[in-house]
Enzyme design. Structure first.
Site, PDB file in Angstrom:
ATOM      1  N   ARG A   1       0.801  -1.223   0.000  1.00  0.00           N
ATOM      2  CA  ARG A   1       0.000   0.000   0.000  1.00  0.00           C
ATOM      3  C   ARG A   1       0.838   1.278   0.000  1.00  0.00           C
ATOM      4  O   ARG A   1       0.573   2.195  -0.774  1.00  0.00           O
ATOM      5  CB  ARG A   1      -0.927   0.034   1.229  1.00  0.00           C
ATOM      6  CG  ARG A   1      -2.197  -0.732   1.070  1.00  0.00           C
ATOM      7  CD  ARG A   1      -2.646  -1.262   2.403  1.00  0.00           C
ATOM      8  NE  ARG A   1      -1.693  -2.296   2.813  1.00  0.00           N
ATOM      9  CZ  ARG A   1      -1.794  -3.573   2.490  1.00  0.00           C
ATOM     10  NH1 ARG A   1      -2.831  -3.978   1.807  1.00  0.00           N
ATOM     11  NH2 ARG A   1      -0.885  -4.456   2.833  1.00  0.00           N
ATOM     12  N   THR A   2       1.836   1.337   0.868  1.00  0.00           N
ATOM     13  CA  THR A   2       2.567   2.602   1.001  1.00  0.00           C
ATOM     14  C   THR A   2       3.327   2.899  -0.287  1.00  0.00           C
ATOM     15  O   THR A   2       3.225   3.994  -0.847  1.00  0.00           O
ATOM     16  CB  THR A   2       3.506   2.548   2.220  1.00  0.00           C
ATOM     17  OG1 THR A   2       2.733   2.162   3.354  1.00  0.00           O
ATOM     18  CG2 THR A   2       4.148   3.895   2.496  1.00  0.00           C
TER      19      THR A   2
ATOM     20  N   ARG B   1      11.527   3.715   3.176  1.00  0.00           N
ATOM     21  CA  ARG B   1      11.093   2.748   4.187  1.00  0.00           C
ATOM     22  C   ARG B   1      12.290   1.862   4.470  1.00  0.00           C
ATOM     23  O   ARG B   1      12.955   1.372   3.549  1.00  0.00           O
ATOM     24  CB  ARG B   1       9.933   1.898   3.679  1.00  0.00           C
ATOM     25  CG  ARG B   1       9.689   0.708   4.592  1.00  0.00           C
ATOM     26  CD  ARG B   1       8.448  -0.045   4.266  1.00  0.00           C
ATOM     27  NE  ARG B   1       7.263   0.714   4.659  1.00  0.00           N
ATOM     28  CZ  ARG B   1       6.037   0.199   4.660  1.00  0.00           C
ATOM     29  NH1 ARG B   1       5.844  -1.060   4.289  1.00  0.00           N
ATOM     30  NH2 ARG B   1       5.009   0.923   5.024  1.00  0.00           N
TER      31      ARG B   1
HETATM   32  C1  NCD Z   1       1.923  -0.992   8.080  1.00  0.00           C
HETATM   33  C2  NCD Z   1       3.444  -0.855   8.167  1.00  0.00           C
HETATM   34  O1  NCD Z   1       4.159  -1.106   7.210  1.00  0.00           O
HETATM   35  O2  NCD Z   1       3.878  -0.471   9.257  1.00  0.00           O
HETATM   36  N1  NCD Z   1       1.467  -1.182   6.770  1.00  0.00           N
HETATM   37  C3  NCD Z   1       1.201  -0.099   5.983  1.00  0.00           C
HETATM   38  O3  NCD Z   1       2.041   0.725   5.726  1.00  0.00           O
HETATM   39  N2  NCD Z   1      -0.045   0.043   5.556  1.00  0.00           N
HETATM   40  C4  NCD Z   1       1.372  -1.974   9.039  1.00  0.00           C
HETATM   41  C5  NCD Z   1       1.948  -3.359   9.099  1.00  0.00           C
HETATM   42  O4  NCD Z   1       2.866  -3.731   8.376  1.00  0.00           O
HETATM   43  O5  NCD Z   1       1.422  -4.124   9.912  1.00  0.00           O
END
Ligand code: NCD
Length: 465
Positions: free
Chosen positions: A53-54, A103
């Site tokens: 998603r991100t 990330r």
């Molecule tokens: C989250 C993350 O990466 O911290 N996911 C996201 O970005 N939507 C939550 C997760 O991984 O549980």
């Protein structure tokens, strides 16, 4: 730090958060009129950890604005596998783009990146530290539901210890005056450094409450006993005493709606000992949503889910998580446009009525280093500045400026002092901590020329010999 980076949610003032949400709403409603506004711009998407998603929504957002995206989604395909540092990797990528999204599995990696980048950096998740852009889309989703967040109840469930989305979200909700109720998995409550930060920076008490309704969230894995959950009272005017817990009831029957924000157990961030002994964990399924207590609960989750959120509720009108994920695109479009300066912030400077005031700083790495083995400053120590912020409340501690975990020194010295003292003797009243010394052990204090108080007295007496 590169000016204008977004590393923690506190890098945005409250009015800036509102700017992001307002522009996101416009962008969602009139998507076509924003096509092409970033046609000259390039964004580097650097994902050193898995993401659906991100990464996807950042890419979609940039392309919907007419910009383009370069980057990597696989740490093994970069020269980091040849031993290249994160600092150098970031230096290079930042010379190829106008904005960087990163990330990374280390806490503090985004902050380290921002120190080496020539362009603004957006933290898309750094270890278990923070995930500020997830918070922006969570707030957007909550705002759509509630209008204002003041006094609204948000139940945060699951892995509050390692879940970075929760950490950023708590700090933002505090600023918007929501009431937060924590329903953690067993052994997965908020870590001390987050609790201390809430107490010190936001001056809010955390109170344990017993809540039979919420206890049902554990029902499938806990037998009979009542679970104690923690609640933070948000506003000074809110009742602070245990006797007023009735008013803390979720008013479920009275029709007040509230949010249930579920999170996945972050198995990849647990030690093997922790993951071998999984305890009770809150789960939401159709049997929960059938209970009258939850009739007005709507359900959020940052996703991905494992088994804490049953697919049996996907079609339920109270489920919001897929819509929440979809909101990632307009929210990130808005953030990119504002950070690139394509639209002005409503208030001229960043940091206006922003994060809480900071204490004095401490940056003597030879005396104290961060205790967290997964901190970017620990792992890439040659490129990090090892600075700490000194806090006196609720206890004297040094907070790492990369991962924000705390280190408690064993000894301290007074300004211009010649002796060291156990940290338990640190003055209880507020002092200017800037001139104090802090030491990991007696060896580091002695290496600074300080002596044990008793020895000084003895030597004073001996001086007459
Ligand atoms: C989250 C993350 O990466 O911290 N996911 C996201 O970005 N939507 C939550 C997760 O991984 O549980």
């Amino acid at each position: 730090m590169y000016r204008g980076s977004l590393i923690t949610i506190e890098d945005l003032s409250t009015s800036q958060i509102e700017d992001v949400l307002d522009l996101a709403q416009e962008m969602e409603q009139n998507r076509d009129s924003f096509r092409g506004v970033a046609s000259h711009a390039l964004m580097a998407n650097l994902f050193f950890e898995p993401s659906t998603r991100t990464r996807g929504s950042f890419e979609s957002a940039m392309k919907r604005l007419g910009g383009d995206v370069v980057g990597t989604s696989d740490a093994t395909s970069t020269s980091m596998t040849k031993g290249e540092s994160l600092a150098d990797t970031v230096r290079i990528w930042s010379s190829y783009a106008d904005l960087m999204v990163i990330r990374h599995p280390w806490e503090g990696a985004a902050r380290l990146a921002s120190e080496y980048s020539d362009v603004p950096v957006i933290n898309a998740g750094d270890g278990s530290h923070e995930h500020p852009t997830q918070t922006l889309l969570d707030l957007y989703t909550l705002r759509k539901e509630f209008g204002t967040l003041q006094g609204k109840k948000i139940v945060l469930c699951g892995d509050l210890k390692n879940g970075r989305t929760v950490h950023s979200l708590v700090y933002a909700l505090l600023r918007f005056g929501a009431v937060i109720i924590f329903v953690p998995g067993e052994g997965l409550g908020l870590p001390d450094h987050v609790l201390h930060k809430i107490e010190a920076d936001y001056q809010l008490p955390i109170q344990p409450i017993r809540h039979r309704g919420l206890e049902a969230l554990y029902s499938r894995n806990r037998s009979g006993e009542e679970e104690e959950v923690d609640v933070i009272y948000m506003t000074p005017s809110y009742p602070h005493t245990l006797t007023l817990f009735d008013s803390m009831d979720l008013h479920m029957e009275k029709g007040e709606s509230f949010a249930l924000y579920a999170t996945r157990r972050q198995g990849e961030r647990e030690s093997s000992v922790e993951s071998d002994r999984p305890g009770a964990y809150p789960r939401i399924d159709s049997s929960i949503l059938r209970m009258s207590d939850f009739s007005k609960a709507f359900v959020l989750h940052p996703l991905p889910r494992v088994d804490e959120l049953s697919p049996s509720i996907d079609a339920d009108p109270r489920s919001r998580y897929f819509q929440q994920a979809r909101n990632g695109v307009p929210v990130r479009m808005s953030l990119i446009a504002l950070m690139l300066g394509l639209y002005p912030w409503s208030k001229a400077s960043r940091g206006d009525e922003g994060g809480p005031p900071r204490g004095a700083s401490w940056d003597e790495p030879e005396v104290i280093v961060c205790d967290n083995p997964n901190c970017a400053a620990t792992i890439e120590s040659q490129n990090a500045s090892h600075s700490f912020t000194i806090y006196q409340r609720p206890l004297i501690r040094l907070v790492c400026s990369y991962c924000e975990r705390e280190t408690i020194p064993s000894y301290f010295s007074y300004p211009f002092g010649e002796v060291y003292h156990p940290i338990t003797d640190f003055p209880k009243e507020r002092v200017d901590t800037g001139r104090f010394g802090f030491y990991r052990d007696t060896g580091t204090a002695q290496a600074r020329g300080l002596r044990h108080p008793r020895r000084v007295t003895q030597e004073g007496q001996d001086a007459g010999e």
